[in-house]
Design a protein around this motif. Structure first.
Motif, PDB file in Angstrom:
ATOM      1  N   HIS A   1      -6.603  -2.659  -3.446  1.00  0.00           N
ATOM      2  CA  HIS A   1      -6.974  -1.388  -3.612  1.00  0.00           C
ATOM      3  C   HIS A   1      -7.751  -1.118  -4.953  1.00  0.00           C
ATOM      4  CE1 HIS A   1      -3.083  -1.838  -5.497  1.00  0.00           C
ATOM      5  NE2 HIS A   1      -3.680  -0.806  -6.310  1.00  0.00           N
ATOM      6  N   CYS A   2      -7.762  -2.388  -5.724  1.00  0.00           N
ATOM      7  CA  CYS A   2      -8.752  -2.205  -6.896  1.00  0.00           C
ATOM      8  C   CYS A   2      -9.927  -2.956  -6.459  1.00  0.00           C
ATOM      9  CB  CYS A   2      -7.923  -3.091  -8.048  1.00  0.00           C
ATOM     10  SG  CYS A   2      -6.372  -2.070  -8.554  1.00  0.00           S
TER      11      CYS A   2
ATOM     12  N   GLY B   1      -5.215  -5.395   0.391  1.00  0.00           N
ATOM     13  CA  GLY B   1      -4.880  -4.172   1.245  1.00  0.00           C
ATOM     14  C   GLY B   1      -3.364  -3.961   1.727  1.00  0.00           C
ATOM     15  N   SER B   2      -3.126  -5.000   2.323  1.00  0.00           N
ATOM     16  CA  SER B   2      -1.438  -5.286   2.265  1.00  0.00           C
ATOM     17  C   SER B   2      -0.996  -5.870   1.069  1.00  0.00           C
ATOM     18  CB  SER B   2      -1.288  -6.118   3.666  1.00  0.00           C
ATOM     19  OG  SER B   2       0.015  -6.026   3.703  1.00  0.00           O
ATOM     20  N   ILE B   3      -0.357  -5.497   0.235  1.00  0.00           N
ATOM     21  CA  ILE B   3      -0.014  -6.028  -1.162  1.00  0.00           C
ATOM     22  C   ILE B   3       1.137  -7.012  -1.063  1.00  0.00           C
ATOM     23  CG2 ILE B   3      -0.780  -3.947  -2.685  1.00  0.00           C
ATOM     24  CD1 ILE B   3       1.839  -2.710  -2.786  1.00  0.00           C
TER      25      ILE B   3
ATOM     26  N   GLY C   1      -0.861  -6.095  -8.960  1.00  0.00           N
ATOM     27  CA  GLY C   1      -0.429  -4.923  -9.589  1.00  0.00           C
ATOM     28  C   GLY C   1       1.211  -4.833  -9.753  1.00  0.00           C
ATOM     29  N   ASP C   2       1.560  -3.995 -10.793  1.00  0.00           N
ATOM     30  CA  ASP C   2       3.144  -4.122 -11.120  1.00  0.00           C
ATOM     31  C   ASP C   2       4.010  -3.705  -9.831  1.00  0.00           C
ATOM     32  OD1 ASP C   2       2.154  -1.596 -11.717  1.00  0.00           O
ATOM     33  OD2 ASP C   2       3.451  -1.467 -13.804  1.00  0.00           O
ATOM     34  N   GLY C   3       3.357  -3.025  -9.186  1.00  0.00           N
ATOM     35  CA  GLY C   3       4.064  -2.414  -7.775  1.00  0.00           C
ATOM     36  C   GLY C   3       4.227  -3.641  -6.802  1.00  0.00           C
ATOM     37  N   GLU C   4       3.446  -4.484  -6.865  1.00  0.00           N
ATOM     38  CA  GLU C   4       3.665  -5.664  -5.938  1.00  0.00           C
ATOM     39  C   GLU C   4       4.740  -6.653  -6.371  1.00  0.00           C
ATOM     40  OE1 GLU C   4      -1.114  -6.878  -6.062  1.00  0.00           O
ATOM     41  OE2 GLU C   4       0.090  -7.622  -4.387  1.00  0.00           O
TER      42      GLU C   4
ATOM     43  N   GLU D   1       7.535  -6.461  -3.969  1.00  0.00           N
ATOM     44  CA  GLU D   1       7.367  -7.074  -2.626  1.00  0.00           C
ATOM     45  C   GLU D   1       8.145  -8.599  -2.519  1.00  0.00           C
ATOM     46  OE1 GLU D   1       5.783  -5.923  -0.120  1.00  0.00           O
ATOM     47  OE2 GLU D   1       4.445  -4.402  -0.831  1.00  0.00           O
TER      48      GLU D   1
ATOM     49  N   ASN E   1       1.034  -1.534 -15.360  1.00  0.00           N
ATOM     50  CA  ASN E   1       0.308  -0.149 -15.813  1.00  0.00           C
ATOM     51  C   ASN E   1       1.715   0.941 -15.703  1.00  0.00           C
ATOM     52  OD1 ASN E   1       0.441   0.329 -13.123  1.00  0.00           O
ATOM     53  ND2 ASN E   1      -1.619   0.516 -12.957  1.00  0.00           N
TER      54      ASN E   1
ATOM     55  N   VAL F   1       3.019   2.192 -13.178  1.00  0.00           N
ATOM     56  CA  VAL F   1       2.898   3.107 -12.180  1.00  0.00           C
ATOM     57  C   VAL F   1       2.569   2.510 -10.915  1.00  0.00           C
ATOM     58  CG1 VAL F   1       2.394   5.461 -13.402  1.00  0.00           C
ATOM     59  CG2 VAL F   1       0.499   3.839 -12.618  1.00  0.00           C
ATOM     60  N   GLN F   2       3.085   3.036  -9.817  1.00  0.00           N
ATOM     61  CA  GLN F   2       2.395   2.491  -8.418  1.00  0.00           C
ATOM     62  C   GLN F   2       2.298   3.872  -7.500  1.00  0.00           C
ATOM     63  OE1 GLN F   2       4.599   2.626  -5.261  1.00  0.00           O
ATOM     64  NE2 GLN F   2       6.385   1.345  -6.043  1.00  0.00           N
ATOM     65  N   ALA F   3       1.831   3.783  -6.417  1.00  0.00           N
ATOM     66  CA  ALA F   3       1.284   4.731  -5.588  1.00  0.00           C
ATOM     67  C   ALA F   3       2.269   6.047  -5.612  1.00  0.00           C
ATOM     68  CB  ALA F   3       1.044   4.362  -3.999  1.00  0.00           C
TER      69      ALA F   3
ATOM     70  N   HIS G   1      -2.842   6.821  -9.433  1.00  0.00           N
ATOM     71  CA  HIS G   1      -3.213   5.862  -8.311  1.00  0.00           C
ATOM     72  C   HIS G   1      -4.520   6.330  -7.175  1.00  0.00           C
ATOM     73  CE1 HIS G   1      -2.672   2.400  -5.575  1.00  0.00           C
ATOM     74  NE2 HIS G   1      -2.633   3.335  -4.552  1.00  0.00           N
TER      75      HIS G   1
HETATM   76  C1  LIG Z   1       2.507  -4.270   2.123  1.00  0.00           C
HETATM   77  C2  LIG Z   1       2.220  -2.906   1.544  1.00  0.00           C
HETATM   78  N1  LIG Z   1       2.963  -1.880   1.217  1.00  0.00           N
HETATM   79  C3  LIG Z   1       2.592  -0.710   0.886  1.00  0.00           C
HETATM   80  C4  LIG Z   1       1.385  -0.344   0.526  1.00  0.00           C
HETATM   81  C5  LIG Z   1       0.651   0.968   0.148  1.00  0.00           C
HETATM   82  N2  LIG Z   1       0.372   0.801  -1.445  1.00  0.00           N
HETATM   83  C6  LIG Z   1      -0.970   0.498  -1.676  1.00  0.00           C
HETATM   84  S1  LIG Z   1      -1.359   0.339  -3.226  1.00  0.00           S
HETATM   85  C7  LIG Z   1       0.412   0.489  -3.567  1.00  0.00           C
HETATM   86  C8  LIG Z   1       1.077   0.697  -4.922  1.00  0.00           C
HETATM   87  C9  LIG Z   1       0.752  -0.570  -5.479  1.00  0.00           C
HETATM   88  O1  LIG Z   1       1.223  -0.375  -6.871  1.00  0.00           O
HETATM   89  P1  LIG Z   1       0.540  -1.363  -7.880  1.00  0.00           P
HETATM   90  O2  LIG Z   1       0.793  -2.857  -7.469  1.00  0.00           O
HETATM   91  O3  LIG Z   1       1.424  -1.206  -9.259  1.00  0.00           O
HETATM   92  O4  LIG Z   1      -0.861  -0.945  -8.044  1.00  0.00           O
HETATM   93  P2  LIG Z   1      -1.710   0.305  -9.006  1.00  0.00           P
HETATM   94  O5  LIG Z   1      -1.186   1.776  -8.295  1.00  0.00           O
HETATM   95  O6  LIG Z   1      -0.820   0.177 -10.120  1.00  0.00           O
HETATM   96  O7  LIG Z   1      -3.100  -0.121  -9.002  1.00  0.00           O
HETATM   97  C10 LIG Z   1       1.079   0.830  -2.308  1.00  0.00           C
HETATM   98  C11 LIG Z   1       2.555   0.989  -2.342  1.00  0.00           C
HETATM   99  C12 LIG Z   1       0.366  -1.508   0.993  1.00  0.00           C
HETATM  100  N3  LIG Z   1      -0.827  -1.304   0.740  1.00  0.00           N
HETATM  101  N4  LIG Z   1       0.906  -2.764   1.365  1.00  0.00           N
END
Ligand SMILES: Cc1ncc(C[n+]2csc(CCOP(=O)(O)OP(=O)(O)O)c2C)c(N)n1
Ligand SMILES: [Mg+2]
Length: 238
Positions: A31-32, A78-80, A108-111, A114, A139, A141-143, A216
């Motif tokens: 997504h970046c 796309g699929s993190i 990303g830290d949200g990853e 996973e 950062n 934060v996540q979505a 996000h």
């Molecule tokens: C497997 C999967 N689950 C959920 C999503 C939806 N999603 C897209 S970006 C994101 C947040 C990711 O957070 P982070 O990695 O911290 O990225 P940041 O927002 O900080 O750039 C989510 C949950 C996805 N793309 N893939």
């Protein structure tokens, strides 16, 4: 982080994206993609003007970065949570070929919420994949909100060290600190995969964006865009 990766650390040939000796950059946080496209354009993989086609029908720059649309893009994001598992396959492949190239992968830290990331973390250490340099954009934060509320993944340094990685934690908005960390990750002689945890602030350098709650999914109105560019230009010229 991308600037330091592409303009300090990595070896590649922009006019020959498939050059066998290249370091590979796997943007797991697809997504970046827009930031990766900026780096690739600056590096000469495609013309800067092409950035204006971002997200349009028929463009080589889809919203999430995906292979094989764009010169220099090595994996489909796309699929993190997939960058590190894919990096392991490639790192093992490079080892078989006796290549001295590195795989960089940025998450990303949200990853880090996973499961596949942690399976991969164990496997990379098990196979002593010292040709992997992972970068995490911490950062906070996540979505859906703040990491601390959605899913706390700290203490990150201790966790990665316990998984057998060479760990550094730096200010990800501090270019000299990043340069030193990327150098150290490459020069390290321990037979371990390396990770650079980068603490960042979204919208860094643009106070009215930094102050926003949800970053996000940011959409800038033209007047805010103009203001942001002015603030950045003033900072750069200062
Ligand atoms: C497997 C999967 N689950 C959920 C999503 C939806 N999603 C897209 S970006 C994101 C947040 C990711 O957070 P982070 O990695 O911290 O990225 P940041 O927002 O900080 O750039 C989510 C949950 C996805 N793309 N893939
Ligand atoms: Mg994040």
């Amino acid at each position: 982080m991308l600037a330091v990766a592409f303009f300090h650390a990595m070896r590649y040939r922009a006019d020959e994206p498939s050059w066998e000796g290249r370091d590979r950059f796997f943007l797991s946080a697809g997504h970046c993609g827009i930031s990766l496209y900026s780096a690739l354009a600056e590096a000469g993989f495609f013309p800067l003007e092409e950035l204006d086609t971002y997200g349009l029908d028929g463009s080589r720059l889809p919203m999430s970065s995906m292979w094989p649309y764009t010169p220099g893009v090595e994996m489909s994001g796309g699929s993190i949570g997939l960058g590190l598992p894919m990096a392991i396959g490639s790192a093992l492949g490079l080892r078989l070929k006796k290549s001295d190239a590195f795989i960089y992968t940025m998450m990303g830290d949200g990853e880090l919420g996973e499961g596949p990331t942690w399976e991969a973390a164990q496997a990379a250490a098990h196979y002593h994949l010292s040709n992997i340099i992972a970068i995490v954009d911490v950062n906070g934060v996540q979505a859906d909100g703040r990491m601390a509320q959605v899913l706390c993944t700290e203490p990150l340094h201790d966790k990665w060290a316990a998984f057998g990685w060479h760990v550094q934690r730096v200010d990800g908005n501090d270019i000299p600190a990043l340069v030193a960390a990327f150098d150290k990750a490459r020069e390290c002689t321990e037979p371990k995969p390396r990770i650079i945890l980068c603490d960042t602030r979204m919208g860094h350098g643009i106070p009215f964006i930094e102050a926003r709650e949800k970053l996000h999914f940011i959409r800038l109105e033209p007047k805010d865009w103009k203001r942001a560019v002015e603030v950045l230009d003033a900072g750069r010229d200062a």
